[in-house]
Design an enzyme around this catalytic site. Structure first.
Site, short mmCIF file in Angstrom:
data_model
loop_
_atom_site.label_atom_id
_atom_site.label_comp_id
_atom_site.label_asym_id
_atom_site.label_seq_id
_atom_site.Cartn_x
_atom_site.Cartn_y
_atom_site.Cartn_z
N LYS A 79 -26.41 -39.30 -40.97
CA LYS A 79 -26.83 -38.98 -42.22
C LYS A 79 -26.12 -40.64 -42.87
CE LYS A 79 -24.56 -37.11 -46.82
NZ LYS A 79 -23.44 -35.93 -47.04
N SER A 154 -25.05 -33.62 -51.37
CA SER A 154 -25.12 -35.33 -50.83
C SER A 154 -26.50 -34.94 -50.19
CB SER A 154 -24.41 -35.80 -51.11
OG SER A 154 -23.70 -35.80 -50.05
N SER A 178 -21.41 -30.24 -49.75
CA SER A 178 -22.77 -31.86 -49.25
C SER A 178 -24.12 -31.23 -48.38
CB SER A 178 -22.43 -32.95 -49.56
OG SER A 178 -21.96 -33.86 -50.48
#
Length: 396
Positions: A79, A154, A178
């Protein structure tokens, strides 16, 4: 290629160990998959152009007879909230567009030490503020199962990449869902580890009392294997717990053989059986409880009356901490800088933050600054912290 990219990380590691498949072959297969589907999914913000070279090095070390980590040579996606030396780290924001950190996050360094191959950086809601990966400055990520749907957020990029077979495993970060929420809507496995169990050094901060870094995968065992690599104490992180962690992978393997849960007590929070939770979700939850009972687990109902205030408290604590954390992006030291001749530092800062932050980030900064402001601190942020204490007592 299809057979390689469909393997779990554990299955791939076995083929790598037996040299039935090389890391270079596995990495190339995943890079080809990324090239084939990225036009429609947009899970990656950056693809590592040194991945094949790193994979070749692992193959050479294995051929030389070196004892390697179980996951050595397995590709992984990261990420973009995590700093990576030699690769851009933008946190999905124009504010950090093009920034290449001079250091690796601790979790990234541990992946490299174990010999995993970084495929690249995955898309995300800007500074992890969002639940759909629609708030990235670099375009939305789509759900691989249905391109008209969101992959969650997210960390939708990591979940979508794993679901689309672009990577067998990935890293995400979780502040208020997330990792877990994208896993739920992409059919993957996502884990938010115990607070302090995984280092956050090098993770671009959103809300420091809530952020955690964790694994994304297609199987429980793969998530456990990744946790075993990234978990453990880190002196660079003041919130890191100084304790020994048992092997999560060993527990996952034991459970796969048919766990005996006799003597283990499970609490079901009665307040969560409420309106607003879909019938499908409630049915799957009850199925899980039935599996626990069938394995000998003792299921008891518990009350946590303060839970109903949790979301309201979260949406005050998170923006307040985000407002403080994002103050560092001031155009002076690093990041985007928008300026014209004759402007003061304050004018440059205002122009840079106006251009660099997207609308969702601006909304949360404004809300958080308001909640922390004189005259409102006790009514908003202070009250939310009191609610958090009540929730902790319910859990205890």
């Amino acid at each position: 290629m299809t057979s390689i990219i469909s393997l779990s990380a554990a299955e791939l590691s076995e083929k790598l160990a037996s040299r039935e498949v090389s890391s270079e072959e596995a990495t190339k297969a995943h890079l080809e998959r990324i090239e084939a589907v990225e036009g429609s999914i947009n899970a990656f913000l950056h693809v590592n152009d040194e991945a094949l070279a790193a994979a070749k090095q692992i193959d050479e070390r294995r051929a030389a007879g070196e004892q390697l980590h179980e996951l050595a040579g397995v590709p992984i996606a990261i990420k973009d909230v995590l700093t990576t030396k030699g690769m851009p780290s933008t946190s999905g924001s124009r504010m950090l567009e093009g920034w290449v950190p001079p250091y690796d996050a601790t979790v990234v360094a541990r992946l490299k030490q174990a010999g995993l191959i970084a495929l690249g950086k995955t898309n995300m809601d800007e500074f992890a503020m969002g639940s759909s990966t629609e708030h990235s400055a670099f375009g939305p990520t789509k759900n691989p199962w249905d391109l008209d749907r969101i992959p969650g957020g997210s960390g939708g990029g990591s979940a979508a990449a794993v679901a689309a077979l672009e990577a067998p495993i990935a890293l995400g970060s979780d502040t208020g869902g997330s990792i877990r929420q994208p896993a739920a809507v992409t059919g993957t496995v996502g884990v938010k580890p115990t607070y302090g169990g995984v280092s956050r050094y090098g993770s671009i901060a959103l809300a420091s009392s809530l952020d955690q870094v964790g694994p994304v995968s297609r199987t429980v065992l793969d998530a456990a294997l990744v946790h075993d690599v990234i978990g453990g104490h880190d002196p660079h992180d003041a919130t890191s717990l100084e304790r020994e962690w048992p092997s999560f992978a060993a527990a996952a393997r034991e459970g796969a053989d048919g766990a005996d849960l006799t003597g283990v007590r499970f609490g079901v929070v009665k307040e969560l059986d409420a309106d607003g939770i879909s019938a499908d979700v409630q049915a799957r939850f009850k199925d899980a409880v039935a599996v626990i009972e069938a394995a000998g687990g003792e299921v008891t109902q518990i009350s946590a009356p303060s839970f109903k205030y949790a979301v309201a408290a979260y949406y005050l604590i998170l923006p307040a901490e985000a407002s403080s954390n994002l103050a560092r992006f001031d155009s002076v030291r690093y990041g985007l800088r928008v300026e014209e001749p004759g402007q003061t530092v304050e004018q440059v800062m205002a122009a840079s933050r106006e251009a660099g932050f997207g609308p969702e980030v601006k909304r949360r900064i404004i809300l958080g600054t308001y909640a922390l402001s004189a005259g409102y601190y006790d009514a908003y942020y202070g009250s939310a912290q009191k609610v958090r204490t009540l929730i902790q007592r319910d859990l205890e």
